[in-house]
Scaffold this motif. Structure first.
Motif, PDB file in Angstrom:
ATOM      1  N   SER A  54     -25.926  -6.180 -25.340  1.00 50.50           N
ATOM      2  CA  SER A  54     -25.558  -6.026 -23.985  1.00 50.50           C
ATOM      3  C   SER A  54     -26.700  -5.757 -22.957  1.00 50.50           C
ATOM      4  CB  SER A  54     -24.376  -5.277 -23.637  1.00 50.50           C
ATOM      5  OG  SER A  54     -24.703  -3.756 -23.844  1.00 50.50           O
ATOM      6  N   PRO A  55     -26.805  -6.135 -21.882  1.00 51.76           N
ATOM      7  CA  PRO A  55     -27.937  -5.625 -20.841  1.00 51.76           C
ATOM      8  C   PRO A  55     -28.053  -4.197 -20.687  1.00 51.76           C
ATOM      9  CG  PRO A  55     -26.754  -7.475 -20.022  1.00 51.76           C
ATOM     10  CD  PRO A  55     -25.744  -6.992 -21.289  1.00 51.76           C
ATOM     11  N   LYS A  56     -26.940  -3.447 -20.998  1.00 54.31           N
ATOM     12  CA  LYS A  56     -26.956  -1.910 -20.884  1.00 54.31           C
ATOM     13  C   LYS A  56     -27.789  -1.073 -21.730  1.00 54.31           C
ATOM     14  CE  LYS A  56     -22.282  -1.896 -18.259  1.00 54.31           C
ATOM     15  NZ  LYS A  56     -20.913  -1.316 -18.647  1.00 54.31           N
ATOM     16  N   VAL A  57     -28.075  -1.859 -22.800  1.00 53.68           N
ATOM     17  CA  VAL A  57     -28.614  -1.089 -23.975  1.00 53.68           C
ATOM     18  C   VAL A  57     -30.059  -0.706 -23.824  1.00 53.68           C
ATOM     19  CG1 VAL A  57     -29.558  -1.544 -26.395  1.00 53.68           C
ATOM     20  CG2 VAL A  57     -27.230  -2.296 -25.743  1.00 53.68           C
ATOM     21  N   ASP A  58     -30.317   0.601 -24.190  1.00 54.94           N
ATOM     22  CA  ASP A  58     -31.832   1.121 -24.122  1.00 54.94           C
ATOM     23  C   ASP A  58     -32.572   0.470 -25.459  1.00 54.94           C
ATOM     24  OD1 ASP A  58     -31.080   2.416 -21.737  1.00 54.94           O
ATOM     25  OD2 ASP A  58     -30.570   3.846 -22.847  1.00 54.94           O
ATOM     26  N   ALA A  91     -29.655 -11.884 -41.979  1.00 58.13           N
ATOM     27  CA  ALA A  91     -31.147 -12.349 -42.036  1.00 58.13           C
ATOM     28  C   ALA A  91     -32.058 -11.519 -40.944  1.00 58.13           C
ATOM     29  CB  ALA A  91     -31.225 -13.807 -41.333  1.00 58.13           C
ATOM     30  N   ALA A  92     -31.238 -10.904 -39.878  1.00 56.06           N
ATOM     31  CA  ALA A  92     -32.087  -9.992 -39.143  1.00 56.06           C
ATOM     32  C   ALA A  92     -31.136  -8.996 -38.403  1.00 56.06           C
ATOM     33  CB  ALA A  92     -32.645 -10.807 -38.081  1.00 56.06           C
ATOM     34  N   THR A  93     -31.324  -7.773 -38.010  1.00 50.12           N
ATOM     35  CA  THR A  93     -30.271  -6.887 -37.357  1.00 50.12           C
ATOM     36  C   THR A  93     -31.149  -6.074 -36.279  1.00 50.12           C
ATOM     37  OG1 THR A  93     -31.088  -4.940 -38.936  1.00 50.12           O
ATOM     38  CG2 THR A  93     -29.268  -6.247 -39.558  1.00 50.12           C
ATOM     39  N   ASP A  94     -30.442  -5.602 -35.205  1.00 50.13           N
ATOM     40  CA  ASP A  94     -31.036  -4.630 -34.174  1.00 50.13           C
ATOM     41  C   ASP A  94     -30.005  -4.020 -33.643  1.00 50.13           C
ATOM     42  OD1 ASP A  94     -32.930  -3.845 -32.471  1.00 50.13           O
ATOM     43  OD2 ASP A  94     -32.993  -5.694 -31.345  1.00 50.13           O
ATOM     44  N   GLY A  95     -30.452  -3.078 -32.891  1.00 48.12           N
ATOM     45  CA  GLY A  95     -29.434  -1.884 -32.294  1.00 48.12           C
ATOM     46  C   GLY A  95     -29.925  -1.493 -31.311  1.00 48.12           C
ATOM     47  N   GLY A  96     -29.066  -0.445 -30.354  1.00 51.56           N
ATOM     48  CA  GLY A  96     -29.200   0.054 -29.265  1.00 51.56           C
ATOM     49  C   GLY A  96     -28.238   0.905 -28.837  1.00 51.56           C
ATOM     50  N   THR A 100     -22.233   5.900 -20.431  1.00 52.05           N
ATOM     51  CA  THR A 100     -21.436   5.722 -19.070  1.00 52.05           C
ATOM     52  C   THR A 100     -22.404   6.587 -18.150  1.00 52.05           C
ATOM     53  OG1 THR A 100     -20.137   7.471 -19.506  1.00 52.05           O
ATOM     54  CG2 THR A 100     -19.520   5.350 -19.905  1.00 52.05           C
ATOM     55  N   GLU A 101     -22.152   6.218 -16.794  1.00 51.67           N
ATOM     56  CA  GLU A 101     -22.964   6.923 -15.679  1.00 51.67           C
ATOM     57  C   GLU A 101     -22.832   8.297 -15.657  1.00 51.67           C
ATOM     58  OE1 GLU A 101     -22.157   4.928 -11.982  1.00 51.67           O
ATOM     59  OE2 GLU A 101     -23.060   3.012 -12.531  1.00 51.67           O
ATOM     60  N   ASP A 102     -21.653   8.764 -15.907  1.00 51.06           N
ATOM     61  CA  ASP A 102     -21.275  10.198 -16.125  1.00 51.06           C
ATOM     62  C   ASP A 102     -21.879  10.968 -17.214  1.00 51.06           C
ATOM     63  OD1 ASP A 102     -19.428   9.392 -17.568  1.00 51.06           O
ATOM     64  OD2 ASP A 102     -17.830   9.926 -16.440  1.00 51.06           O
ATOM     65  N   GLY A 103     -22.321  10.056 -18.175  1.00 53.35           N
ATOM     66  CA  GLY A 103     -22.741  10.785 -19.606  1.00 53.35           C
ATOM     67  C   GLY A 103     -21.521  11.270 -20.392  1.00 53.35           C
ATOM     68  N   ALA A 104     -20.411  10.998 -20.162  1.00 54.01           N
ATOM     69  CA  ALA A 104     -19.289  11.029 -20.956  1.00 54.01           C
ATOM     70  C   ALA A 104     -18.828  10.613 -22.205  1.00 54.01           C
ATOM     71  CB  ALA A 104     -17.830  11.074 -19.873  1.00 54.01           C
ATOM     72  N   VAL A 105     -19.400   9.283 -22.155  1.00 52.77           N
ATOM     73  CA  VAL A 105     -19.090   8.541 -23.267  1.00 52.77           C
ATOM     74  C   VAL A 105     -20.707   7.782 -23.888  1.00 52.77           C
ATOM     75  CG1 VAL A 105     -18.178   6.354 -24.292  1.00 52.77           C
ATOM     76  CG2 VAL A 105     -16.960   8.065 -22.568  1.00 52.77           C
ATOM     77  N   VAL A 106     -20.904   7.857 -25.033  1.00 52.96           N
ATOM     78  CA  VAL A 106     -22.043   7.174 -25.622  1.00 52.96           C
ATOM     79  C   VAL A 106     -21.730   6.025 -26.415  1.00 52.96           C
ATOM     80  CG1 VAL A 106     -23.374   9.329 -25.429  1.00 52.96           C
ATOM     81  CG2 VAL A 106     -22.154   8.760 -27.728  1.00 52.96           C
ATOM     82  N   VAL A 107     -22.408   4.992 -26.528  1.00 54.63           N
ATOM     83  CA  VAL A 107     -22.113   3.712 -26.912  1.00 54.63           C
ATOM     84  C   VAL A 107     -23.415   3.464 -27.858  1.00 54.63           C
ATOM     85  CG1 VAL A 107     -21.498   1.331 -26.789  1.00 54.63           C
ATOM     86  CG2 VAL A 107     -20.665   3.214 -24.943  1.00 54.63           C
TER      87      VAL A 107
END
Length: 220
Positions: A54-58, A91-96, A100-107
Protein backbone atom coordinates in the motif's frame (compact mmCIF):
# COMPACT_ATOMS: atom_id res chain seq x y z
CA UNK A 1 75.58 -54.66 -30.65
CA UNK A 2 74.03 -56.06 -33.78
CA UNK A 3 71.20 -57.81 -31.91
CA UNK A 4 70.37 -54.60 -29.95
CA UNK A 5 70.07 -52.68 -33.17
CA UNK A 6 67.71 -55.32 -34.58
CA UNK A 7 65.28 -55.05 -31.61
CA UNK A 8 65.22 -51.26 -31.41
CA UNK A 9 62.76 -50.75 -34.32
CA UNK A 10 60.32 -53.27 -32.74
CA UNK A 11 60.39 -51.37 -29.43
CA UNK A 12 59.75 -48.11 -31.21
CA UNK A 13 56.63 -49.57 -32.87
CA UNK A 14 55.05 -50.49 -29.51
CA UNK A 15 55.09 -46.93 -28.10
CA UNK A 16 52.26 -45.47 -30.23
CA UNK A 17 50.03 -48.43 -29.31
CA UNK A 18 50.51 -47.75 -25.59
CA UNK A 19 49.76 -44.05 -26.11
CA UNK A 20 46.56 -44.93 -27.96
CA UNK A 21 45.43 -47.14 -25.09
CA UNK A 22 46.20 -44.46 -22.51
CA UNK A 23 44.40 -41.82 -24.54
CA UNK A 24 41.35 -44.03 -24.91
CA UNK A 25 41.31 -44.80 -21.19
CA UNK A 26 41.31 -41.10 -20.31
CA UNK A 27 38.65 -40.04 -22.78
CA UNK A 28 35.33 -39.00 -21.17
CA UNK A 29 32.11 -38.45 -23.01
CA UNK A 30 30.49 -35.19 -21.87
CA UNK A 31 26.74 -34.87 -22.28
CA UNK A 32 25.41 -31.73 -23.87
CA UNK A 33 24.09 -29.26 -21.26
CA UNK A 34 20.36 -29.47 -20.67
CA UNK A 35 18.28 -26.36 -20.19
CA UNK A 36 16.45 -26.22 -16.84
CA UNK A 37 12.89 -25.00 -17.39
CA UNK A 38 12.10 -21.77 -15.56
CA UNK A 39 8.47 -21.48 -14.44
CA UNK A 40 6.46 -18.65 -15.92
CA UNK A 41 5.57 -15.83 -13.53
CA UNK A 42 2.42 -13.96 -14.42
CA UNK A 43 0.20 -12.13 -14.93
CA UNK A 44 1.96 -10.17 -12.17
CA UNK A 45 5.72 -10.26 -12.65
CA UNK A 46 8.38 -10.65 -9.97
CA UNK A 47 9.57 -7.12 -10.74
CA UNK A 48 6.15 -5.80 -9.74
CA UNK A 49 6.12 -7.30 -6.26
CA UNK A 50 6.73 -3.96 -4.50
CA UNK A 51 3.67 -2.51 -6.23
CA UNK A 52 1.53 -4.84 -4.11
CA UNK A 53 2.36 -2.79 -0.99
CA UNK A 54 0.00 0.00 0.00
CA UNK A 55 1.13 3.63 -0.46
CA UNK A 56 1.37 4.02 3.32
CA UNK A 57 4.27 1.59 3.63
CA UNK A 58 7.71 2.85 4.66
CA UNK A 59 10.83 1.36 3.14
CA UNK A 60 11.73 -0.34 6.44
CA UNK A 61 10.28 -3.27 8.32
CA UNK A 62 9.12 -3.03 11.92
CA UNK A 63 9.93 -5.17 14.94
CA UNK A 64 8.60 -8.30 13.29
CA UNK A 65 7.45 -11.47 15.03
CA UNK A 66 10.34 -13.88 14.58
CA UNK A 67 9.75 -17.07 16.58
CA UNK A 68 6.56 -18.73 17.74
CA UNK A 69 5.94 -21.44 20.31
CA UNK A 70 4.49 -23.94 19.72
CA UNK A 71 6.12 -24.24 16.32
CA UNK A 72 3.04 -25.89 14.77
CA UNK A 73 1.26 -22.54 15.12
CA UNK A 74 4.08 -20.44 13.64
CA UNK A 75 2.12 -19.69 10.43
CA UNK A 76 -0.59 -17.75 12.29
CA UNK A 77 1.87 -15.32 13.89
CA UNK A 78 5.35 -15.31 12.36
CA UNK A 79 6.14 -12.34 10.13
CA UNK A 80 9.79 -13.13 9.38
CA UNK A 81 9.70 -15.41 6.33
CA UNK A 82 5.94 -15.54 6.80
CA UNK A 83 4.94 -19.21 6.38
CA UNK A 84 1.56 -18.44 4.79
CA UNK A 85 3.51 -16.84 1.93
CA UNK A 86 6.85 -18.68 1.78
CA UNK A 87 5.19 -22.07 2.05
CA UNK A 88 3.99 -21.77 -1.54
CA UNK A 89 7.44 -20.98 -3.01
CA UNK A 90 7.17 -17.37 -4.19
CA UNK A 91 9.18 -15.99 -7.07
CA UNK A 92 9.63 -12.70 -5.20
CA UNK A 93 8.69 -11.18 -1.83
CA UNK A 94 8.75 -7.76 -0.23
CA UNK A 95 7.47 -6.07 2.89
CA UNK A 96 7.11 -2.84 4.78
CA UNK A 97 5.81 -1.15 7.88
CA UNK A 98 3.54 1.79 8.74
CA UNK A 99 1.54 3.07 11.68
CA UNK A 100 -1.55 5.12 12.35
CA UNK A 101 -1.18 8.87 12.79
CA UNK A 102 -1.48 8.63 16.57
CA UNK A 103 1.03 5.76 16.66
CA UNK A 104 -1.44 3.50 18.46
CA UNK A 105 -1.44 0.77 15.82
CA UNK A 106 1.49 -0.61 13.84
CA UNK A 107 1.00 -2.42 10.56
CA UNK A 108 3.19 -4.90 8.71
CA UNK A 109 2.54 -5.74 5.08
CA UNK A 110 4.23 -8.75 3.48
CA UNK A 111 3.67 -9.43 -0.21
CA UNK A 112 4.58 -12.22 -2.61
CA UNK A 113 4.40 -13.02 -6.31
CA UNK A 114 4.30 -16.64 -7.51
CA UNK A 115 4.70 -18.68 -10.67
CA UNK A 116 1.67 -18.75 -12.92
CA UNK A 117 0.50 -22.13 -11.60
CA UNK A 118 -0.05 -20.68 -8.10
CA UNK A 119 -3.44 -21.70 -6.69
CA UNK A 120 -4.81 -18.88 -4.49
CA UNK A 121 -7.74 -20.99 -3.30
CA UNK A 122 -5.32 -23.62 -1.99
CA UNK A 123 -3.23 -20.99 -0.20
CA UNK A 124 -6.32 -19.58 1.52
CA UNK A 125 -7.62 -23.05 2.42
CA UNK A 126 -4.25 -23.98 3.95
CA UNK A 127 -4.29 -20.78 6.01
CA UNK A 128 -7.84 -21.42 7.26
CA UNK A 129 -6.84 -24.93 8.27
CA UNK A 130 -3.78 -23.69 10.19
CA UNK A 131 -5.77 -20.99 11.98
CA UNK A 132 -8.53 -23.40 12.92
CA UNK A 133 -6.06 -26.03 14.18
CA UNK A 134 -4.50 -23.39 16.48
CA UNK A 135 -7.76 -21.80 17.61
CA UNK A 136 -7.62 -20.91 21.34
CA UNK A 137 -3.97 -22.04 21.47
CA UNK A 138 -1.64 -20.07 23.75
CA UNK A 139 1.35 -18.67 21.84
CA UNK A 140 4.67 -17.26 22.98
CA UNK A 141 5.89 -14.92 20.26
CA UNK A 142 9.34 -13.30 20.22
CA UNK A 143 10.20 -10.34 18.01
CA UNK A 144 13.46 -9.80 16.11
CA UNK A 145 14.47 -7.38 18.89
CA UNK A 146 13.88 -10.01 21.55
CA UNK A 147 10.58 -8.84 23.05
CA UNK A 148 8.12 -11.53 24.10
CA UNK A 149 4.34 -11.46 23.74
CA UNK A 150 1.71 -13.91 24.94
CA UNK A 151 -1.21 -14.40 22.56
CA UNK A 152 -4.23 -16.58 22.13
CA UNK A 153 -5.46 -17.36 18.62
CA UNK A 154 -9.03 -16.22 17.97
CA UNK A 155 -11.36 -15.74 15.02
CA UNK A 156 -11.71 -12.27 13.58
CA UNK A 157 -14.57 -10.05 14.69
CA UNK A 158 -15.35 -9.34 11.03
CA UNK A 159 -16.43 -11.73 8.30
CA UNK A 160 -13.77 -12.60 5.75
CA UNK A 161 -14.51 -11.17 2.30
CA UNK A 162 -14.12 -13.41 -0.72
CA UNK A 163 -10.45 -14.04 -1.44
CA UNK A 164 -9.37 -13.37 2.14
CA UNK A 165 -8.87 -15.00 5.53
CA UNK A 166 -9.08 -12.95 8.73
CA UNK A 167 -7.98 -13.88 12.27
CA UNK A 168 -6.85 -12.34 15.57
CA UNK A 169 -4.12 -12.74 18.16
CA UNK A 170 -5.37 -11.60 21.57
CA UNK A 171 -3.06 -10.63 24.43
CA UNK A 172 -3.14 -8.75 27.71
CA UNK A 173 -0.74 -6.00 26.58
CA UNK A 174 -0.74 -6.34 22.77
CA UNK A 175 -3.31 -7.70 20.32
CA UNK A 176 -3.37 -8.11 16.56
CA UNK A 177 -5.95 -8.29 13.81
CA UNK A 178 -4.60 -9.96 10.67
CA UNK A 179 -5.56 -10.67 7.08
CA UNK A 180 -4.31 -12.84 4.24
CA UNK A 181 -5.54 -12.28 0.69
CA UNK A 182 -4.66 -14.21 -2.45
CA UNK A 183 -5.67 -13.90 -6.09
CA UNK A 184 -4.14 -14.58 -9.51
CA UNK A 185 -0.43 -15.26 -8.75
CA UNK A 186 -0.03 -13.01 -5.71
CA UNK A 187 -0.71 -12.95 -1.98
CA UNK A 188 -0.60 -10.25 0.70
CA UNK A 189 -0.45 -10.73 4.46
CA UNK A 190 -1.31 -7.81 6.74
CA UNK A 191 -0.82 -7.72 10.50
CA UNK A 192 -2.15 -4.80 12.54
CA UNK A 193 -1.26 -4.63 16.23
CA UNK A 194 -1.82 -2.30 19.17
CA UNK A 195 -2.39 -2.21 22.91
CA UNK A 196 -6.17 -2.37 22.42
CA UNK A 197 -6.13 -4.32 19.18
CA UNK A 198 -5.48 -3.65 15.54
CA UNK A 199 -7.41 -2.07 12.70
CA UNK A 200 -10.53 -3.22 10.92
CA UNK A 201 -8.99 -5.71 8.52
CA UNK A 202 -12.02 -6.05 6.22
CA UNK A 203 -11.35 -2.80 4.29
CA UNK A 204 -7.60 -3.47 4.38
CA UNK A 205 -8.17 -6.89 2.80
CA UNK A 206 -10.48 -5.42 0.18
CA UNK A 207 -7.93 -2.75 -0.73
CA UNK A 208 -5.18 -5.40 -0.96
CA UNK A 209 -7.31 -7.45 -3.36
CA UNK A 210 -7.88 -4.35 -5.49
CA UNK A 211 -4.12 -3.85 -5.78
CA UNK A 212 -3.69 -7.43 -6.95
CA UNK A 213 -6.50 -7.08 -9.49
CA UNK A 214 -5.11 -3.80 -10.80
CA UNK A 215 -1.70 -5.30 -11.45
CA UNK A 216 -3.07 -8.53 -12.90
CA UNK A 217 -5.25 -6.62 -15.36
CA UNK A 218 -2.77 -3.86 -16.23
CA UNK A 219 -1.86 -3.62 -19.89
CA UNK A 220 1.89 -3.87 -20.39
Amino acid sequence: MTRWRQRKPERARTVPAVLVLLTAACTRVVDAPRAIPVPDVGPITAAQVSNLLSPKVDSVEGNQFDTVEPDRCAPVAREVAAPFLTGHHPAATDGGHWQTEDGAVVVEEIVAVYPSDFAPETALADARSSIESCRDAALLVTTVQGRDYDFRVAPSAGSSPAGAVLWSLQGAEWSCDNALVAAHNAAIEITTCGATGGLDTVPLAQDALKRIEALANAKV
